[in-house]
Design a protein around this motif. Structure first.
Motif, PDB file in Angstrom:
ATOM      1  N   THR A  77       0.925  -1.116  -0.131  1.00 40.39           N
ATOM      2  CA  THR A  77      -0.056   0.054  -0.230  1.00 40.39           C
ATOM      3  C   THR A  77       0.902   1.166  -0.073  1.00 40.39           C
ATOM      4  OG1 THR A  77      -0.203   0.254   2.414  1.00 40.39           O
ATOM      5  CG2 THR A  77      -1.856  -1.289   1.305  1.00 40.39           C
ATOM      6  N   GLY A  78       2.186   1.346   0.345  1.00 40.49           N
ATOM      7  CA  GLY A  78       3.213   2.343   0.461  1.00 40.49           C
ATOM      8  C   GLY A  78       3.038   3.034   1.830  1.00 40.49           C
ATOM      9  N   PHE A  79       2.414   2.415   2.531  1.00 37.41           N
ATOM     10  CA  PHE A  79       2.366   2.936   4.244  1.00 37.41           C
ATOM     11  C   PHE A  79       3.738   3.120   4.697  1.00 37.41           C
ATOM     12  CE2 PHE A  79       2.299   1.926   8.689  1.00 37.41           C
ATOM     13  CZ  PHE A  79       1.597   3.251   8.994  1.00 37.41           C
ATOM     14  N   PHE A  80       4.722   2.263   4.426  1.00 37.82           N
ATOM     15  CA  PHE A  80       5.877   2.368   5.147  1.00 37.82           C
ATOM     16  C   PHE A  80       6.769   3.620   4.524  1.00 37.82           C
ATOM     17  CE2 PHE A  80       4.867  -1.912   5.963  1.00 37.82           C
ATOM     18  CZ  PHE A  80       4.851  -2.122   7.357  1.00 37.82           C
ATOM     19  N   GLU A  81       6.525   3.819   3.243  1.00 38.55           N
ATOM     20  CA  GLU A  81       7.232   5.112   2.563  1.00 38.55           C
ATOM     21  C   GLU A  81       6.734   6.159   3.002  1.00 38.55           C
ATOM     22  OE1 GLU A  81       6.226   2.122   1.045  1.00 38.55           O
ATOM     23  OE2 GLU A  81       7.673   1.201  -0.161  1.00 38.55           O
ATOM     24  N   PHE A  82       5.359   6.317   3.169  1.00 36.81           N
ATOM     25  CA  PHE A  82       4.639   7.343   3.725  1.00 36.81           C
ATOM     26  C   PHE A  82       5.182   8.020   5.181  1.00 36.81           C
ATOM     27  CE2 PHE A  82       1.239   8.936   6.277  1.00 36.81           C
ATOM     28  CZ  PHE A  82       0.740   9.835   5.662  1.00 36.81           C
ATOM     29  N   ILE A  83       5.364   6.766   5.930  1.00 33.28           N
ATOM     30  CA  ILE A  83       5.997   7.089   7.418  1.00 33.28           C
ATOM     31  C   ILE A  83       7.419   7.725   7.263  1.00 33.28           C
ATOM     32  CG2 ILE A  83       6.706   6.094   9.483  1.00 33.28           C
ATOM     33  CD1 ILE A  83       3.665   6.334   9.217  1.00 33.28           C
ATOM     34  N   ALA A  84       8.112   7.197   6.422  1.00 29.19           N
ATOM     35  CA  ALA A  84       9.594   7.436   6.184  1.00 29.19           C
ATOM     36  C   ALA A  84       9.691   8.853   5.647  1.00 29.19           C
ATOM     37  CB  ALA A  84      10.196   6.480   5.241  1.00 29.19           C
ATOM     38  N   VAL A  85       8.764   9.157   4.698  1.00 26.99           N
ATOM     39  CA  VAL A  85       8.961  10.560   4.183  1.00 26.99           C
ATOM     40  C   VAL A  85       8.813  11.595   5.208  1.00 26.99           C
ATOM     41  CG1 VAL A  85       7.992  11.938   2.103  1.00 26.99           C
ATOM     42  CG2 VAL A  85       8.708   9.716   1.922  1.00 26.99           C
ATOM     43  N   HIS A  86       7.749  11.197   5.912  1.00 25.68           N
ATOM     44  CA  HIS A  86       7.216  12.041   6.890  1.00 25.68           C
ATOM     45  C   HIS A  86       8.432  12.427   7.835  1.00 25.68           C
ATOM     46  CE1 HIS A  86       3.068  13.802   7.004  1.00 25.68           C
ATOM     47  NE2 HIS A  86       2.583  12.685   6.616  1.00 25.68           N
ATOM     48  N   VAL A  87       8.884  11.513   8.281  1.00 24.68           N
ATOM     49  CA  VAL A  87      10.188  11.566   9.132  1.00 24.68           C
ATOM     50  C   VAL A  87      11.205  12.455   8.454  1.00 24.68           C
ATOM     51  CG1 VAL A  87      12.138  10.364  10.447  1.00 24.68           C
ATOM     52  CG2 VAL A  87       9.963   9.255  10.328  1.00 24.68           C
ATOM     53  N   VAL A  88      11.346  12.394   7.329  1.00 24.88           N
ATOM     54  CA  VAL A  88      12.478  13.414   6.573  1.00 24.88           C
ATOM     55  C   VAL A  88      11.892  14.482   6.820  1.00 24.88           C
ATOM     56  CG1 VAL A  88      13.267  13.748   4.259  1.00 24.88           C
ATOM     57  CG2 VAL A  88      13.329  11.447   5.015  1.00 24.88           C
ATOM     58  N   ARG A  89      10.522  15.002   6.393  1.00 22.78           N
ATOM     59  CA  ARG A  89      10.191  16.231   6.325  1.00 22.78           C
ATOM     60  C   ARG A  89      10.272  16.867   7.850  1.00 22.78           C
ATOM     61  NH1 ARG A  89       4.515  16.851   3.226  1.00 22.78           N
ATOM     62  NH2 ARG A  89       5.455  19.064   3.417  1.00 22.78           N
ATOM     63  N   VAL A  90       9.748  16.098   8.816  1.00 19.82           N
ATOM     64  CA  VAL A  90       9.718  16.663  10.336  1.00 19.82           C
ATOM     65  C   VAL A  90      11.001  16.977  10.843  1.00 19.82           C
ATOM     66  CG1 VAL A  90       9.421  15.756  12.699  1.00 19.82           C
ATOM     67  CG2 VAL A  90       7.804  15.229  10.890  1.00 19.82           C
ATOM     68  N   SER A  91      12.000  16.301   9.998  1.00 17.61           N
ATOM     69  CA  SER A  91      13.538  16.774  10.572  1.00 17.61           C
ATOM     70  C   SER A  91      13.778  18.305  10.074  1.00 17.61           C
ATOM     71  CB  SER A  91      14.301  15.822   9.956  1.00 17.61           C
ATOM     72  OG  SER A  91      14.666  16.049   8.618  1.00 17.61           O
ATOM     73  N   LYS A  92      13.039  18.624   8.824  1.00 15.97           N
ATOM     74  CA  LYS A  92      13.434  20.112   8.581  1.00 15.97           C
ATOM     75  C   LYS A  92      15.074  20.399   8.056  1.00 15.97           C
ATOM     76  CE  LYS A  92       9.563  22.038  11.027  1.00 15.97           C
ATOM     77  NZ  LYS A  92       8.944  23.338  11.957  1.00 15.97           N
ATOM     78  N   GLY A  93      15.600  19.296   7.385  1.00 12.52           N
ATOM     79  CA  GLY A  93      16.771  19.446   7.128  1.00 12.52           C
ATOM     80  C   GLY A  93      17.925  19.337   8.037  1.00 12.52           C
ATOM     81  N   ASN A  94      17.494  18.911   9.281  1.00 12.47           N
ATOM     82  CA  ASN A  94      18.584  18.446  10.231  1.00 12.47           C
ATOM     83  C   ASN A  94      18.922  17.177  10.338  1.00 12.47           C
ATOM     84  OD1 ASN A  94      19.894  17.993  12.723  1.00 12.47           O
ATOM     85  ND2 ASN A  94      19.140  20.031  13.636  1.00 12.47           N
ATOM     86  N   VAL A  95      20.284  17.024   9.785  1.00 13.91           N
ATOM     87  CA  VAL A  95      20.584  15.509   9.676  1.00 13.91           C
ATOM     88  C   VAL A  95      20.609  14.847  10.917  1.00 13.91           C
ATOM     89  CG1 VAL A  95      22.450  13.821   8.814  1.00 13.91           C
ATOM     90  CG2 VAL A  95      21.799  16.237   7.662  1.00 13.91           C
ATOM     91  N   ARG A  96      21.134  15.413  12.040  1.00 13.16           N
ATOM     92  CA  ARG A  96      21.264  14.863  13.147  1.00 13.16           C
ATOM     93  C   ARG A  96      19.941  14.393  13.587  1.00 13.16           C
ATOM     94  NH1 ARG A  96      25.097  18.230  17.153  1.00 13.16           N
ATOM     95  NH2 ARG A  96      24.850  16.264  18.559  1.00 13.16           N
ATOM     96  N   ALA A  97      18.955  15.491  13.710  1.00 17.00           N
ATOM     97  CA  ALA A  97      17.399  15.029  14.167  1.00 17.00           C
ATOM     98  C   ALA A  97      16.888  14.037  13.216  1.00 17.00           C
ATOM     99  CB  ALA A  97      16.747  16.520  13.934  1.00 17.00           C
ATOM    100  N   LEU A  98      17.124  14.090  11.828  1.00 18.21           N
ATOM    101  CA  LEU A  98      16.723  12.975  10.855  1.00 18.21           C
ATOM    102  C   LEU A  98      17.116  11.584  11.552  1.00 18.21           C
ATOM    103  CD1 LEU A  98      15.299  12.089   8.356  1.00 18.21           C
ATOM    104  CD2 LEU A  98      17.509  12.489   7.078  1.00 18.21           C
ATOM    105  N   LEU A  99      18.506  11.405  11.695  1.00 12.68           N
ATOM    106  CA  LEU A  99      19.024  10.249  12.211  1.00 12.68           C
ATOM    107  C   LEU A  99      18.314   9.645  13.465  1.00 12.68           C
ATOM    108  CD1 LEU A  99      22.699  10.700  11.156  1.00 12.68           C
ATOM    109  CD2 LEU A  99      20.782   9.591  10.054  1.00 12.68           C
ATOM    110  N   ILE A 100      18.193  10.767  14.385  1.00 11.25           N
ATOM    111  CA  ILE A 100      17.591  10.317  15.442  1.00 11.25           C
ATOM    112  C   ILE A 100      16.190   9.894  15.316  1.00 11.25           C
ATOM    113  CG2 ILE A 100      16.728  11.131  17.834  1.00 11.25           C
ATOM    114  CD1 ILE A 100      19.144  13.066  18.035  1.00 11.25           C
ATOM    115  N   PHE A 101      15.255  10.553  14.545  1.00 10.53           N
ATOM    116  CA  PHE A 101      13.956  10.215  14.108  1.00 10.53           C
ATOM    117  C   PHE A 101      14.037   8.865  13.698  1.00 10.53           C
ATOM    118  CE2 PHE A 101      12.555  14.688  14.244  1.00 10.53           C
ATOM    119  CZ  PHE A 101      11.599  14.722  15.111  1.00 10.53           C
ATOM    120  N   PHE A 102      14.929   8.596  12.546  1.00  6.42           N
ATOM    121  CA  PHE A 102      14.917   7.384  12.025  1.00  6.42           C
ATOM    122  C   PHE A 102      15.192   6.209  13.267  1.00  6.42           C
ATOM    123  CE2 PHE A 102      16.096   8.539   7.549  1.00  6.42           C
ATOM    124  CZ  PHE A 102      14.931   7.944   7.073  1.00  6.42           C
TER     125      PHE A 102
END
Length: 427
Positions: A77-102
């Motif tokens: 259904t694409g659900f997991f890609e949907f979640i992952a892209v949201h994680v990228v957007r929430v980080s707002k370009g902060n790589v450290r924040a993105l990795l912690i979110f991941f």
């Protein structure tokens, strides 16, 4: 049993585990072949194939297959890609924040899915981020592997060792969440803090390279909303069944299989269409190990070890610490699943014959799940993650490379687990 039979089973066991650790052959093939050799040798007297259910724990096998099918329908259904892209957007370009979110997201998903499936689902997104940053994905995916192993500690279905322990001990979903949940949060916090301060800080100046990914529309990842809603309904229904199985009198294995059937019917799927989503290597690996473990029990090897450990039953602290670190070391070097498969009859013998309290099950649950992060051979997610890195980036990641990355975190989380066990059960 004769000494010859005792030695034969021990030799088969040692050779099989050597081949599994060495990586010279496919580990599931080795385990399955070892099980077949045991059956052909007639070590188990008067064995008939109709009695296979006594040797193989089909409760564990059913939970794994059922959850793999349900996850397979969600994946389409694409659900997991949907979640992952949201994680990228929430980080707002902060790589450290993105990795912690991941890390946090992977740990959360791994608590309700199996570790291998979680890594397979998030790996493409991690590679996408690494490529955008023009760096090796090694650090990012290894951090995800550690998070998956830690997150899987929290629940009955999160990590294969817990599925085995739940089936053998009778503990349910809420028992694992209540006992293993707190140490999972502590271990994840330790891991995030350590990696952020020692590793992620090197990526702080790369945020501008993530702007393209941050601008992606996550809704475009959804292939079919009706299929997504139906799959999510089934998934949450299964989780509810796990939580309430003690009240409704239905075993978790049957809940998982019923959910798999519902997911396939509602989404028009067949077994053949979802066959790639079932980790058949894992299934046959477990089947071979179950036969090996039964043979060790049949010839008296596990009873012998139970007797040795049973001599420590008079001192709860010494017993728990000995078993904890023995299980952790075994899990780290021969694999968490093989270690737990071997330890289950040992624990059963100790609780039945030496009055050891049932809390000892949590000792091997926590130590095996956390200890499995130690080396490449420690968990299936480790081996899959390393394989994905090598396939994607064409770089070799050796046993020592993984060990250098994982060892500090694993030791710190195991020490935290030791303190947790002592405070909760031994003092």
């Amino acid at each position: 049993m004769s000494l010859l039979q005792w030695l034969f089973v021990l030799i088969v066991f040692v050779v099989a585990y050597y081949l599994i650790i060495s990586g010279k052959f496919n580990r599931s093939t080795v385990a399955f072949a070892a099980g077949i050799i045991i059956l052909l040798s007639k070590i188990i007297p008067d064995f008939d194939m109709k009695e296979l259910g006594y040797l193989v724990d089909f409760n564990t096998i059913s939970i794994l297959i059922g959850m793999m099918i349900v996850v397979g329908t969600l994946r389409t259904t694409g659900f997991f890609e949907f979640i992952a892209v949201h994680v990228v957007r929430v980080s707002k370009g902060n790589v450290r924040a993105l990795l912690i979110f991941f890390m946090v997201t992977i740990a959360l998903f791994s608590a309700f899915l199996d570790n291998v499936t979680t890594i397979l689902l998030f790996a493409p997104i991690i590679f996408l981020v690494a490529d955008a940053l023009e760096v090796s994905p090694r650090v990012f995916l290894l951090a995800g592997v550690l998070s998956a192993n830690i997150g899987g500690t929290a629940t009955l279905i999160g990590d294969p060792p817990n599925i085995l322990i739940g089936s053998a001990s009778g503990f349910g979903f809420m028992d694992f969440l209540r006992i293993d949940g707190p140490i999972t949060l502590i271990a994840l916090l330790i891991t995030v803090i350590y990696l952020d301060r020692k590793v992620f800080k090197d990526y702080r100046s790369m945020g501008d390279k993530l702007q393209r990914l941050a601008s992606m529309d996550p809704n475009k990842a959804i292939v079919s909303k009706p299929a997504l809603y139906k799959s999510l309904a089934v998934f949450f229904g299964i989780i509810a069944g796990f939580l309430l199985h003690g009240l409704i009198g239905i075993e978790p294995s049957l809940v998982a299989l019923a959910g798999a059937a519902a997911a396939m019917i509602l989404n028009g799927k067949s077994f053949s269409s979802l066959s790639e989503d079932i980790e058949w290597d894992t299934i046959f690996f477990f089947m071979g190990l179950f036969v090996l473990a039964f043979a060790l029990q049949e010839v008296g090897i596990t009873s012998f070890i139970s007797g040795l450990l049973g001599t420590l039953s008079g001192n709860r602290v010494v017993l728990f610490l000995t078993l904890y670190w023995l299980s952790a070391v075994m899990s780290g070097f021969i694999g968490a699943v093989p270690a737990v498969t071997f330890m289950i009859p040992v624990i059963q013998g100790m609780t039945a014959n030496y009055g050891v309290p049932v809390e000892i099950w949590w000792v091997i649950s926590i130590s095996a799940c956390l200890g499995g992060s130690f080396s490449i051979a420690g968990a299936a997610a480790n081996m899959v993650g390393v394989g994905l890195i090598e396939k994607h980036s064409k770089e070799s990641l050796k046993y020592g490379d993984f060990l250098r990355f994982s060892m500090p975190v694993t030791i710190m989380t195991l020490v935290a687990g030791t303190a947790y066990i002592l405070l909760r059960f031994s003092l």
